[in-house]
Design a protein around this motif. Structure first.
Motif, PDB file in Angstrom:
ATOM      1  N   ALA A 200      49.561 -23.430  42.762  1.00 35.95           N
ATOM      2  CA  ALA A 200      48.787 -24.478  42.095  1.00 35.95           C
ATOM      3  C   ALA A 200      48.567 -24.189  40.617  1.00 35.95           C
ATOM      4  O   ALA A 200      48.070 -25.062  39.889  1.00 35.95           O
ATOM      5  CB  ALA A 200      47.433 -24.650  42.792  1.00 35.95           C
ATOM      6  N   SER A 202      49.096 -24.176  36.858  1.00 31.47           N
ATOM      7  CA  SER A 202      49.874 -25.099  36.021  1.00 31.47           C
ATOM      8  C   SER A 202      49.998 -24.639  34.573  1.00 31.47           C
ATOM      9  O   SER A 202      50.697 -25.285  33.789  1.00 31.47           O
ATOM     10  CB  SER A 202      49.233 -26.497  36.051  1.00 31.47           C
ATOM     11  OG  SER A 202      47.888 -26.433  35.607  1.00 31.47           O
ATOM     12  N   GLU A 265      53.385 -29.714  46.970  1.00 36.78           N
ATOM     13  CA  GLU A 265      52.062 -30.322  47.124  1.00 36.78           C
ATOM     14  C   GLU A 265      51.269 -30.224  45.830  1.00 36.78           C
ATOM     15  O   GLU A 265      50.573 -31.167  45.436  1.00 36.78           O
ATOM     16  CB  GLU A 265      51.319 -29.628  48.265  1.00 36.78           C
ATOM     17  CG  GLU A 265      50.065 -30.342  48.687  1.00 36.78           C
ATOM     18  CD  GLU A 265      49.492 -29.773  49.973  1.00 36.78           C
ATOM     19  OE1 GLU A 265      48.295 -29.973  50.206  1.00 36.78           O
ATOM     20  OE2 GLU A 265      50.241 -29.117  50.732  1.00 36.78           O
ATOM     21  N   ALA A 266      51.385 -29.091  45.137  1.00 36.63           N
ATOM     22  CA  ALA A 266      50.664 -28.914  43.880  1.00 36.63           C
ATOM     23  C   ALA A 266      51.204 -29.830  42.785  1.00 36.63           C
ATOM     24  O   ALA A 266      50.456 -30.321  41.940  1.00 36.63           O
ATOM     25  CB  ALA A 266      50.747 -27.453  43.428  1.00 36.63           C
ATOM     26  N   GLU A 267      52.504 -30.102  42.815  1.00 38.98           N
ATOM     27  CA  GLU A 267      53.104 -30.964  41.796  1.00 38.98           C
ATOM     28  C   GLU A 267      52.782 -32.438  42.018  1.00 38.98           C
ATOM     29  O   GLU A 267      52.968 -33.263  41.120  1.00 38.98           O
ATOM     30  CB  GLU A 267      54.620 -30.758  41.766  1.00 38.98           C
ATOM     31  CG  GLU A 267      55.034 -29.431  41.165  1.00 38.98           C
ATOM     32  CD  GLU A 267      56.536 -29.336  40.970  1.00 38.98           C
ATOM     33  OE1 GLU A 267      56.967 -29.027  39.854  1.00 38.98           O
ATOM     34  OE2 GLU A 267      57.285 -29.597  41.948  1.00 38.98           O
ATOM     35  N   GLY A 268      52.323 -32.778  43.227  1.00 34.77           N
ATOM     36  CA  GLY A 268      51.881 -34.147  43.494  1.00 34.77           C
ATOM     37  C   GLY A 268      53.000 -35.151  43.410  1.00 34.77           C
ATOM     38  O   GLY A 268      54.058 -35.005  44.019  1.00 34.77           O
ATOM     39  N   GLN A 269      52.776 -36.204  42.629  1.00 35.46           N
ATOM     40  CA  GLN A 269      53.719 -37.318  42.561  1.00 35.46           C
ATOM     41  C   GLN A 269      54.922 -37.047  41.658  1.00 35.46           C
ATOM     42  O   GLN A 269      55.791 -37.899  41.528  1.00 35.46           O
ATOM     43  CB  GLN A 269      52.989 -38.580  42.075  1.00 35.46           C
ATOM     44  CG  GLN A 269      51.976 -39.115  43.068  1.00 35.46           C
ATOM     45  CD  GLN A 269      52.616 -39.453  44.406  1.00 35.46           C
ATOM     46  OE1 GLN A 269      53.601 -40.179  44.475  1.00 35.46           O
ATOM     47  NE2 GLN A 269      52.056 -38.903  45.490  1.00 35.46           N
ATOM     48  N   PRO A 271      57.207 -34.004  41.661  1.00 33.26           N
ATOM     49  CA  PRO A 271      57.662 -32.680  42.080  1.00 33.26           C
ATOM     50  C   PRO A 271      59.103 -32.393  41.653  1.00 33.26           C
ATOM     51  O   PRO A 271      59.949 -32.021  42.463  1.00 33.26           O
ATOM     52  CB  PRO A 271      57.546 -32.765  43.595  1.00 33.26           C
ATOM     53  CG  PRO A 271      57.898 -34.182  43.881  1.00 33.26           C
ATOM     54  CD  PRO A 271      57.413 -34.996  42.710  1.00 33.26           C
ATOM     55  N   SER A 303      55.952 -32.612  52.049  1.00 37.59           N
ATOM     56  CA  SER A 303      55.038 -32.505  50.906  1.00 37.59           C
ATOM     57  C   SER A 303      55.552 -33.259  49.688  1.00 37.59           C
ATOM     58  O   SER A 303      54.821 -33.445  48.716  1.00 37.59           O
ATOM     59  CB  SER A 303      54.821 -31.027  50.536  1.00 37.59           C
ATOM     60  OG  SER A 303      54.206 -30.325  51.585  1.00 37.59           O
ATOM     61  N   PRO A 305      56.739 -36.560  47.592  1.00 41.11           N
ATOM     62  CA  PRO A 305      56.334 -37.981  47.637  1.00 41.11           C
ATOM     63  C   PRO A 305      57.371 -38.821  48.369  1.00 41.11           C
ATOM     64  O   PRO A 305      58.561 -38.504  48.381  1.00 41.11           O
ATOM     65  CB  PRO A 305      56.253 -38.371  46.159  1.00 41.11           C
ATOM     66  CG  PRO A 305      56.103 -37.099  45.414  1.00 41.11           C
ATOM     67  CD  PRO A 305      56.846 -36.061  46.210  1.00 41.11           C
TER      68      PRO A 305
END
Length: 541
Positions: A200, A202, A265-269, A271, A303, A305
């Protein structure tokens, strides 16, 4: 003999013998020391709930904790006063632990001050509970209060609890601290507890520090600490993960996949970096011999999107040879409303017992949010039930069991209609009792239909079944029905006794106790009267 057990065999108790022998009511009639009239003050239940933290039996204690936690700030002054009174008494550790657990269970940080009181307590169990409380309800200001306990903790597991709490209260500051731990050998044992947080990160600067320090770490831990550099796009940072994905050791491949899943998952939308590993992950999904690893690959892909390509990748898991892999892929695709996954799930509703149970397990989470899908599955079950009309209930039991898990009144009505004429037993329960148990799974609409049936039912044992089924969900609706129908004066006293116990377990005490207090002395049946007095003293005395 039955008259002696009941205390009377009056005409108003025609079903008394059967009720007294029912397995839900008979235990309530066991001898009890507290049978005098219940006279405790029920106008303000908070002090009585707090008192149960010290002397309540297990079920009473559990319910008292739940109710006190629900009261949030209203309960804190009384809890704080009790903690202040006994915190220095070593023999009161159980009570102090109960107080802290109530504060942990609260939805807000209303009980935070209780954790601060216990953070430096000499008993490790209380300190650890305080640390867990701050992990759930702490603030960034608590970081400095927690930090010394990394070194003061007597055991690694306790220090790990502190590390988890430090991350919870201030993640950014924790990552800065973690960078200073990586080169220190004395911190090495703690790293396995916190490594999964690393992806997570960044900050490119911090990611570089993690990557450089990972050169000297255990190979598995090194993968977690190399992941943030991949996420930050640092040149050459993906080489270690790429090598691990092709390693002969299962544990290295598995750690690499899980680290990539955490990174996605940490990169979200967006990745973009985790997604570059997709070709290797797909190769593993289609050919790796480890079931655990293929399952982890599906989780990592899940994980990412949603888009058409990712869905196609997940769909490969539907054909996996291992049930665990297929189930995870199916669940992820159903969440995305994938056509193939939906079609295959619907087909399972036409299968045998094993397929039906799997279909229910996979689809249950989506019935509330996907009415069309739920309706299609329900229609299949209803059609199958129609084809088996007139067959023994046992042959239709699995269909009714699955149907009962659908929200809405349709399935509940069908099951309650089956219950009306049900006889015999199913799986060691009376057929009627089994049916209303299945009907109770249908949510609030099911409770409304159970209430309707309760008001019309003439048989006392069947009414007990309905009261029992109504009480499974703690809702205002269930409580009101139990009060209005379950305690009706014209019902047998043993039936009213059972309804009263269900109400006690429903709670909350403030709503139920004042109403139940008046009931025992209105009961002609001395056995029921004694039993209800006993219950009231147990729960509210």
């Amino acid at each position: 003999m039955c008259c002696a057990l009941l205390g009377s065999c009056s005409e108003e108790e025609p079903a008394g013998n059967a009720l007294a022998l029912d397995d839900r009511i008979a235990p309530l009639l066991a001898p009890c020391a507290q049978t005098r009239p219940f006279t405790a003050d029920t106008s303000h239940m908070l002090p009585r709930l707090v008192a149960k933290l010290e002397s309540g039996q297990r079920d009473v204690l559990h319910r008292a904790k739940e109710e006190l936690a629900a009261l949030e700030g209203e309960a804190v002054p009384a809890l704080a006063a009790l903690l202040d009174r006994h915190l220095t008494e070593s023999y009161m550790a159980g009570l102090n632990q109960n107080i802290l657990e109530v504060a942990v269970m609260m939805e807000t940080d209303a009980g935070r001050e209780l954790f601060l009181k216990a953070l430096d307590h000499p008993q490790e169990i209380l300190r650890t509970t305080a640390v867990r409380g701050l992990a759930r309800h702490g603030r960034p200001d608590d970081f400095d209060l927690l930090l010394p306990w990394i070194d003061l903790a007597p055991r690694l597991e306790t220090a790990a609890e502190v590390a988890l709490a430090l991350h919870a209260v201030d993640p950014d500051r924790f990552f800065q601290l973690l960078a200073t731990w990586l080169p220190l050998s004395k911190r090495a044992p703690l790293l396995r507890f916190v490594a999964p947080f690393a992806p997570a990160v960044s900050s490119p600067e911090l990611a570089r520090e993690f990557l450089d320090a990972s050169e000297d770490l255990d190979p598995i831990l090194a993968l977690w600490f190399a992941a943030p550099a991949v996420g930050c796009g640092l040149e050459g940072s993906g080489k270690r993960l790429q090598a691990a994905l092709a390693a002969p050791q299962d544990e290295l491949r598995l750690a690499a996949v899980r680290a990539l899943g955490a990174l996605a998952e940490a990169e979200g939308q967006a990745p973009q970096h985790a997604r570059t590993f997709a070709p290797q992950l797909l190769k593993m999904l289609q050919g790796d011999p480890s079931t655990n690893l293929r399952q982890a690959v599906v989780g990592a892909l899940g994980s990412l999107p949603e888009d058409e390509a990712v869905n196609d990748w997940l769909a490969l898991g539907l054909s996996d040879g291992a049930l665990e892999v297929r189930k995870l892929a199916h669940a992820l695709l159903l969440e995305r409303r994938h056509p193939r996954a939906r079609a295959e799930a619907l087909a399972m509703f036409s299968g045998g017992r094993g397929e039906l149970e799997l279909a229910a397990e996979l689809t249950r989470p989506f019935f509330q949010t996907d009415a069309e899908f739920a309706g299609q599955a329900r229609a299949i079950l209803l059609e199958r039930l129609g084809e088996l009309a007139g067959r023994p209930l046992e042959e239709r039991a699995i269909l009714l069991q699955v149907l009962g898990q659908f929200p809405g009144p349709v399935g509940t009505r069908v099951i309650l209609e089956e219950a009306r004429d049900a006889s015999g037993t199913i799986r060691d329960l009376s057929a009627h009792r089994w049916c209303v148990l299945q009907a109770s799974n249908g949510g609030r609409s099911a409770q409304a239909l159970l209430a309707e049936r309760l008001a019309k039912e003439d048989d006392a044992l069947r009414r007990v079944d309905l009261i029992w089924a109504l009480s499974f969900q703690r809702t205002d609706q269930a409580r009101e029905v139990l009060l209005s129908e379950g305690l009706r004066p014209d019902r047998p006293d043993l039936e009213r006794l059972f309804a009263a116990e269900c109400l006690i377990r429903q709670g909350p005490s403030a709503a139920v106790a004042p109403l139940l207090k008046r009931i025992p002395e209105s009961m002609p049946n001395p056995a029921a009267r004694r039993a209800l007095r006993c219950l009231l003293w147990k729960w509210y005395g």
